[in-house]
Write a protein that holds these residues in place. Structure first.
Motif, PDB file in Angstrom:
ATOM      1  N   GLY A   1      -7.825   2.275   8.579  1.00 31.16           N
ATOM      2  CA  GLY A   1      -7.542   3.402   7.688  1.00 31.16           C
ATOM      3  C   GLY A   1      -6.145   3.334   7.091  1.00 31.16           C
ATOM      4  N   LEU A   2      -5.168   2.954   7.902  1.00 30.82           N
ATOM      5  CA  LEU A   2      -3.795   2.840   7.401  1.00 30.82           C
ATOM      6  C   LEU A   2      -3.690   1.735   6.356  1.00 30.82           C
ATOM      7  CD1 LEU A   2      -1.818   3.212  10.758  1.00 30.82           C
ATOM      8  CD2 LEU A   2      -1.961   4.891   8.902  1.00 30.82           C
TER       9      LEU A   2
ATOM     10  N   LEU B   1      -5.495   2.808   3.119  1.00 26.79           N
ATOM     11  CA  LEU B   1      -4.746   3.828   2.385  1.00 26.79           C
ATOM     12  C   LEU B   1      -3.662   3.194   1.527  1.00 26.79           C
ATOM     13  CD1 LEU B   1      -4.072   6.804   1.823  1.00 26.79           C
ATOM     14  CD2 LEU B   1      -2.611   6.762   3.863  1.00 26.79           C
ATOM     15  N   SER B   2      -2.880   2.315   2.122  1.00 25.04           N
ATOM     16  CA  SER B   2      -1.824   1.658   1.358  1.00 25.04           C
ATOM     17  C   SER B   2      -2.412   0.772   0.263  1.00 25.04           C
ATOM     18  CB  SER B   2      -0.917   0.837   2.287  1.00 25.04           C
ATOM     19  OG  SER B   2      -1.657  -0.117   3.016  1.00 25.04           O
ATOM     20  N   HIS B   3      -3.573   0.196   0.529  1.00 28.87           N
ATOM     21  CA  HIS B   3      -4.217  -0.651  -0.482  1.00 28.87           C
ATOM     22  C   HIS B   3      -4.616   0.175  -1.702  1.00 28.87           C
ATOM     23  CE1 HIS B   3      -6.212  -4.284  -1.829  1.00 28.87           C
ATOM     24  NE2 HIS B   3      -7.267  -3.573  -2.156  1.00 28.87           N
ATOM     25  N   GLY B   4      -5.131   1.360  -1.477  1.00 33.95           N
ATOM     26  CA  GLY B   4      -5.493   2.227  -2.583  1.00 33.95           C
ATOM     27  C   GLY B   4      -4.292   2.643  -3.408  1.00 33.95           C
ATOM     28  N   VAL B   5      -3.193   2.966  -2.735  1.00 39.89           N
ATOM     29  CA  VAL B   5      -1.973   3.380  -3.434  1.00 39.89           C
ATOM     30  C   VAL B   5      -1.454   2.257  -4.328  1.00 39.89           C
ATOM     31  CG1 VAL B   5       0.448   4.024  -3.120  1.00 39.89           C
ATOM     32  CG2 VAL B   5      -1.313   5.068  -1.678  1.00 39.89           C
TER      33      VAL B   5
ATOM     34  N   ASN C   1      -3.199  -6.044   0.781  1.00 38.78           N
ATOM     35  CA  ASN C   1      -2.254  -5.248  -0.011  1.00 38.78           C
ATOM     36  C   ASN C   1      -1.423  -6.063  -1.003  1.00 38.78           C
ATOM     37  OD1 ASN C   1      -1.315  -2.557   2.350  1.00 38.78           O
ATOM     38  ND2 ASN C   1      -3.276  -3.112   1.428  1.00 38.78           N
TER      39      ASN C   1
ATOM     40  N   ARG D   1      -6.556   7.997  -9.585  1.00 43.48           N
ATOM     41  CA  ARG D   1      -7.244   8.475  -8.385  1.00 43.48           C
ATOM     42  C   ARG D   1      -8.512   7.668  -8.123  1.00 43.48           C
ATOM     43  NH1 ARG D   1      -8.247  14.812  -7.772  1.00 43.48           N
ATOM     44  NH2 ARG D   1      -5.963  14.642  -7.675  1.00 43.48           N
TER      45      ARG D   1
ATOM     46  N   LEU E   1      -9.142   5.257  -4.949  1.00 44.99           N
ATOM     47  CA  LEU E   1     -10.240   5.630  -4.058  1.00 44.99           C
ATOM     48  C   LEU E   1     -11.229   4.480  -3.889  1.00 44.99           C
ATOM     49  CD1 LEU E   1     -11.686   7.806  -2.393  1.00 44.99           C
ATOM     50  CD2 LEU E   1     -12.867   8.507  -4.493  1.00 44.99           C
TER      51      LEU E   1
ATOM     52  N   GLY F   1      -9.574   1.531  -1.973  1.00 46.53           N
ATOM     53  CA  GLY F   1      -9.394   1.841  -0.555  1.00 46.53           C
ATOM     54  C   GLY F   1     -10.704   1.857   0.209  1.00 46.53           C
TER      55      GLY F   1
ATOM     56  N   PHE G   1     -12.012  -0.176   3.485  1.00 43.28           N
ATOM     57  CA  PHE G   1     -12.237   0.595   4.706  1.00 43.28           C
ATOM     58  C   PHE G   1     -13.670   0.503   5.228  1.00 43.28           C
ATOM     59  CE2 PHE G   1     -13.347   4.560   6.919  1.00 43.28           C
ATOM     60  CZ  PHE G   1     -12.381   4.563   7.913  1.00 43.28           C
TER      61      PHE G   1
END
Length: 458
Positions: free
Chosen positions: A83-84, A87-91, A228, A245, A249, A252, A256
């Motif tokens: 999950g961590l 999340l960074s991959h999506g950002v 990443n 967004r 999404l 990520g 995930f």
């Protein structure tokens, strides 16, 4: 509102558009607006396909067989670490459409033009050689088990396909991931159902405790976050007005969902029995009925090719970001060939004792990605409303804060918290239950140092 191309940036030459059977021209330059195409939802299969592979499954195997966790402990650690990283991959992916450049080129902002050589070189080795070798080995071993051909010949076959995809470039890679996805999804869904039906969820493990839990979180984070440094490579062709967004999404979730599912399946397979570490592919497929086992081996081979299509492509991007100069429109394609050739030789040496070599690689990769992420994410937040295009290709752009913060994070986190066979940090040596949290410590140290070095930032 009409979107204008930024001034002061190197723009990629040549016509490419959305053609699949064409070699992508240029290198790491800004993608012109006339060449933009695609939709954010395509990122689902771009990232799901390369993660539907045995390297993902084996991570779950390690959590139980090597790190000593129970099945449910492994499942929780897998979800947290993945999950961590997702999340960074999506950002990071969300920055690609507006920036229009590869992820490693964006790294010139926090690290400076020359300071960025550090992460670019690390990613060239990790992506174009390390991950390429890991996935080539898993694909070759699966093909060997399926066909009975010599392992070296299987390696030649899978590497040849991988390098061709990387040579042609972005559009063919994206198309391959799209068409590979339904095949991989169906086969692995059937495989997962069989494995989970035979598994023993009450399996207690061998007492990995907090240390084993943190090792698994670190390894699964390293696996997910290992994508990443490629993030913007596969979103830079999207229109600049694409929803940030939606981009974040889909990218990520693409990391995930398959990682969590297959890693849990890998953990479940250990509870059934078999030599999970010594003969990982054989042990896993040995739990499956004959026809399903054959399909699983085919999917493992296809998944390895899907993953390495991205690895060889992004490895070439990183190498070009370092300043490799080829006065040719095919410089990216030729660089992909070079990365593939070197990765093949490393993979050839890794055909023996693949399981233990993969375990060490997974843990070490997070040591540099955590600190790198700390710097990159803080810098992205600080520049969220500013114009930065011209800095990306300005050789005079210097930002000592980035390299200082990253190196500080790597050195201190490894010195204090590494927990490897070759080196045990000061804290795990005295308190073994702490495990290996170097990735998290490195991230926090580098982020804090980068913030503190405000006078050095540009």
């Amino acid at each position: 509102m009409k979107v204008m191309e930024p001034s002061g940036v190197a723009v990629r030459e040549g016509e490419y558009g959305d053609r699949i059977a064409a070699v992508e021209p240029g290198g790491v330059e800004f993608i012109p607006l006339s060449e933009r195409h695609g939709r954010p939802r395509q990122l689902l299969w771009t990232w799901m396909s390369p993660n539907l592979e045995f390297a993902t499954i084996f991570l779950g195997v390690l959590a139980v067989a090597a790190f000593g966790l129970s099945f449910w402990q492994a499942a929780l650690a897998v979800a947290l670490g993945t999950g961590l990283g997702a999340l960074s991959h999506g950002v990071l992916s969300a920055r690609g459409p507006s920036a229009g450049v590869p992820q490693m080129v964006l790294g010139r902002l926090p690290f400076g033009h020359w300071g960025n050589l550090i992460p670019a070189a690390l990613n060239t080795v990790a992506a174009g050689i390390g991950w390429f070798a890991v996935n080539s080995v898993s694909g070759a071993l699966a093909l060997n088990t399926l066909t009975g051909l010599p392992p070296w010949l299987c390696l030649v076959i899978v590497v040849a396909v991988m390098v061709v995809l990387g040579f042609f470039g972005h559009n063919l890679v994206q198309a391959f991931e799209r068409y590979a996805f339904p095949v991989l999804a169906v086969i692995f869904a059937v495989t997962a159902a069989v494995i989970l039906s035979k598994a023993q969820p009450g399996f207690a493990g061998s007492g990995g405790g907090l240390g084993g839990f943190l090792l698994t979180v670190g390894a699964t984070f390293g696996y997910a976050a290992g994508w990443n440094p490629y993030a913007a490579d596969y979103t830079r062709y999207l229109p600049p007005d694409a929803s940030r967004r939606a981009v974040g999404l889909y990218a990520g979730l693409g990391v995930f969902v398959p990682c969590v599912i297959l890693e849990i399946v890998g953990a479940a397979s250990v509870t059934i029995g078999g030599d999970a570490l010594g003969q990982p592919t054989t042990a896993f497929t040995g739990h499956l009925p004959g026809p399903v086992a054959a399909l699983a081996l085919l999917a493992i081979t296809l998944g390895a090719i899907s993953a390495n299509a991205l690895n060889v492509y992004s490895g070439a991007m990183s190498l070009l970001t370092m300043g490799v100069r080829l006065p040719l429109t095919l410089r990216r394609a030729l660089t992909a060939l070079a990365c593939g050739a070197i990765g093949f030789l490393v993979a050839l040496a890794g055909l023996e004792d693949a399981g233990h070599k993969y375990e060490s690689f997974l843990l070490v990769i997070s040591y540099w990605i955590g600190p790198w992420l700390g710097v990159v994410l803080v810098d992205a937040y600080l520049r969220r409303a500013g114009e930065f295009g011209p800095l990306l290709y300005d050789r005079r752009h210097s930002n000592p804060a980035g390299p200082i913060a990253m190196v500080t994070g790597v050195v201190l986190s490894v010195w204090l918290f590494s927990n490897q066979e070759l080196y045990v940090g000061l804290v795990p040596e005295r308190v073994p239950a702490v495990g290996d949290i170097a990735f998290a410590v490195g991230f926090l140290i580098s982020a804090a140092v980068y913030l503190a070095l405000k006078p050095l930032r540009r």
